[in-house]
Write a protein that holds these residues in place. Structure first.
Motif, mmCIF file in Angstrom:
data_model
loop_
_atom_site.group_PDB
_atom_site.id
_atom_site.type_symbol
_atom_site.label_atom_id
_atom_site.label_comp_id
_atom_site.label_asym_id
_atom_site.label_seq_id
_atom_site.Cartn_x
_atom_site.Cartn_y
_atom_site.Cartn_z
ATOM 1 N N GLY A 192 -7.168 2.109 11.937
ATOM 2 C CA GLY A 192 -8.671 2.354 11.458
ATOM 3 C C GLY A 192 -9.771 1.615 12.455
ATOM 4 O O GLY A 192 -9.275 1.300 13.499
ATOM 5 N N THR A 193 -10.693 1.088 11.720
ATOM 6 C CA THR A 193 -11.908 0.614 12.411
ATOM 7 C C THR A 193 -12.095 -0.662 11.631
ATOM 8 O O THR A 193 -12.037 -0.679 10.408
ATOM 9 C CB THR A 193 -13.142 1.536 12.631
ATOM 10 O OG1 THR A 193 -13.597 1.908 11.344
ATOM 11 C CG2 THR A 193 -12.810 2.711 13.401
ATOM 12 N N LYS A 194 -12.618 -1.731 12.233
ATOM 13 C CA LYS A 194 -12.968 -2.762 11.517
ATOM 14 C C LYS A 194 -14.124 -2.713 10.385
ATOM 15 O O LYS A 194 -14.268 -3.334 9.484
ATOM 16 C CB LYS A 194 -13.401 -3.903 12.612
ATOM 17 C CG LYS A 194 -12.453 -4.468 13.503
ATOM 18 C CD LYS A 194 -11.613 -5.541 12.788
ATOM 19 C CE LYS A 194 -10.640 -6.056 13.641
ATOM 20 N NZ LYS A 194 -9.449 -6.791 12.892
ATOM 21 N N LYS A 195 -15.023 -1.773 10.829
ATOM 22 C CA LYS A 195 -15.947 -1.483 9.494
ATOM 23 C C LYS A 195 -15.723 -0.737 8.438
ATOM 24 O O LYS A 195 -16.345 -0.624 7.480
ATOM 25 C CB LYS A 195 -17.182 -0.855 10.310
ATOM 26 C CG LYS A 195 -17.950 -1.780 11.366
ATOM 27 C CD LYS A 195 -19.046 -0.917 11.899
ATOM 28 C CE LYS A 195 -19.823 -1.976 12.934
ATOM 29 N NZ LYS A 195 -21.181 -1.070 13.439
ATOM 30 N N CYS A 196 -14.517 -0.028 8.567
ATOM 31 C CA CYS A 196 -14.325 0.969 7.368
ATOM 32 C C CYS A 196 -13.686 0.105 6.223
ATOM 33 O O CYS A 196 -12.706 -0.879 6.238
ATOM 34 C CB CYS A 196 -13.008 1.719 7.839
ATOM 35 S SG CYS A 196 -11.978 2.657 6.691
ATOM 36 N N LYS A 197 -14.123 0.159 5.083
ATOM 37 C CA LYS A 197 -14.053 -0.636 3.982
ATOM 38 C C LYS A 197 -12.641 -0.203 3.519
ATOM 39 O O LYS A 197 -11.691 -1.267 2.779
ATOM 40 C CB LYS A 197 -14.994 -0.227 2.654
ATOM 41 C CG LYS A 197 -16.189 -0.702 3.054
ATOM 42 C CD LYS A 197 -16.442 -2.153 3.077
ATOM 43 C CE LYS A 197 -18.053 -2.477 3.321
ATOM 44 N NZ LYS A 197 -18.261 -3.609 4.181
ATOM 45 N N GLU A 198 -12.187 0.984 3.509
ATOM 46 C CA GLU A 198 -10.791 1.507 3.138
ATOM 47 C C GLU A 198 -9.777 0.528 4.031
ATOM 48 O O GLU A 198 -8.497 0.125 3.583
ATOM 49 C CB GLU A 198 -10.583 2.634 3.005
ATOM 50 C CG GLU A 198 -11.395 3.548 2.059
ATOM 51 C CD GLU A 198 -10.840 3.087 0.538
ATOM 52 O OE1 GLU A 198 -9.926 3.231 0.302
ATOM 53 O OE2 GLU A 198 -11.982 2.602 -0.365
ATOM 54 N N THR A 199 -9.903 0.541 5.273
ATOM 55 C CA THR A 199 -9.028 -0.013 6.214
ATOM 56 C C THR A 199 -9.115 -1.565 5.929
ATOM 57 O O THR A 199 -7.884 -2.229 5.941
ATOM 58 C CB THR A 199 -9.539 0.087 7.653
ATOM 59 O OG1 THR A 199 -9.502 1.585 7.897
ATOM 60 C CG2 THR A 199 -8.729 -0.536 8.606
ATOM 61 N N GLN A 200 -10.221 -2.192 5.567
ATOM 62 C CA GLN A 200 -10.304 -3.626 5.242
ATOM 63 C C GLN A 200 -9.351 -3.711 3.938
ATOM 64 O O GLN A 200 -8.559 -4.800 3.892
ATOM 65 C CB GLN A 200 -11.650 -4.115 5.119
ATOM 66 C CG GLN A 200 -12.514 -3.926 6.223
ATOM 67 C CD GLN A 200 -13.950 -4.178 5.890
ATOM 68 O OE1 GLN A 200 -14.268 -4.419 4.892
ATOM 69 N NE2 GLN A 200 -14.803 -4.094 6.753
#
Length: 113
Positions: A7-15
């Motif tokens: 994912g990406t660091k900024k993605c809420k779902e990934t977090q």
């Protein structure tokens, strides 16, 4: 259990996915799509568990920025060339994969280990 979160660091779902595994003390490897994209081989493995149409984020910034709602395109080719089009997080456990926040499925993985 060999968990990989893509994912990406900024993605809420990934977090949220990262937090899910951290809270359960399950080690995982994080792949940031802004740093390194996805290979054709990885995409082949993921699409064994997830339909291609679920992998492209039609609501995402990158899809809209490129005006893809007005284009005809090959999903697989576009995802290889521009990994930021992927719906995230992609969570892999060996040959199994999920797209999006799927805690119920991840709980099954944990209980099966």
């Amino acid at each position: 259990m060999n968990i990989q979160i893509i994912g990406t660091k900024k993605c809420k779902e990934t977090q949220k996915a990262e937090r899910f595994f951290k809270e359960r003390n399950i080690p995982y490897h994080f792949r940031d799509l802004t740093v390194k994209g996805i290979s054709r081989g990885e995409l082949e493995n993921i699409k064994r568990s997830v339909p291609m149409e679920e992998l492209i984020d039609k609501e995402g910034k990158q899809f809209k920025k490129r005006g893809m709602e007005y284009m005809k395109y090959d999903v697989e080719t576009e995802l290889i060339e521009d990994s930021l089009l992927l719906n995230t997080p992609i969570v892999r456990n060996g040959r199994l994969s999920t797209v999006g926040y799927k805690s119920e499925i991840w709980k099954e993985w944990i209980s099966d280990k």
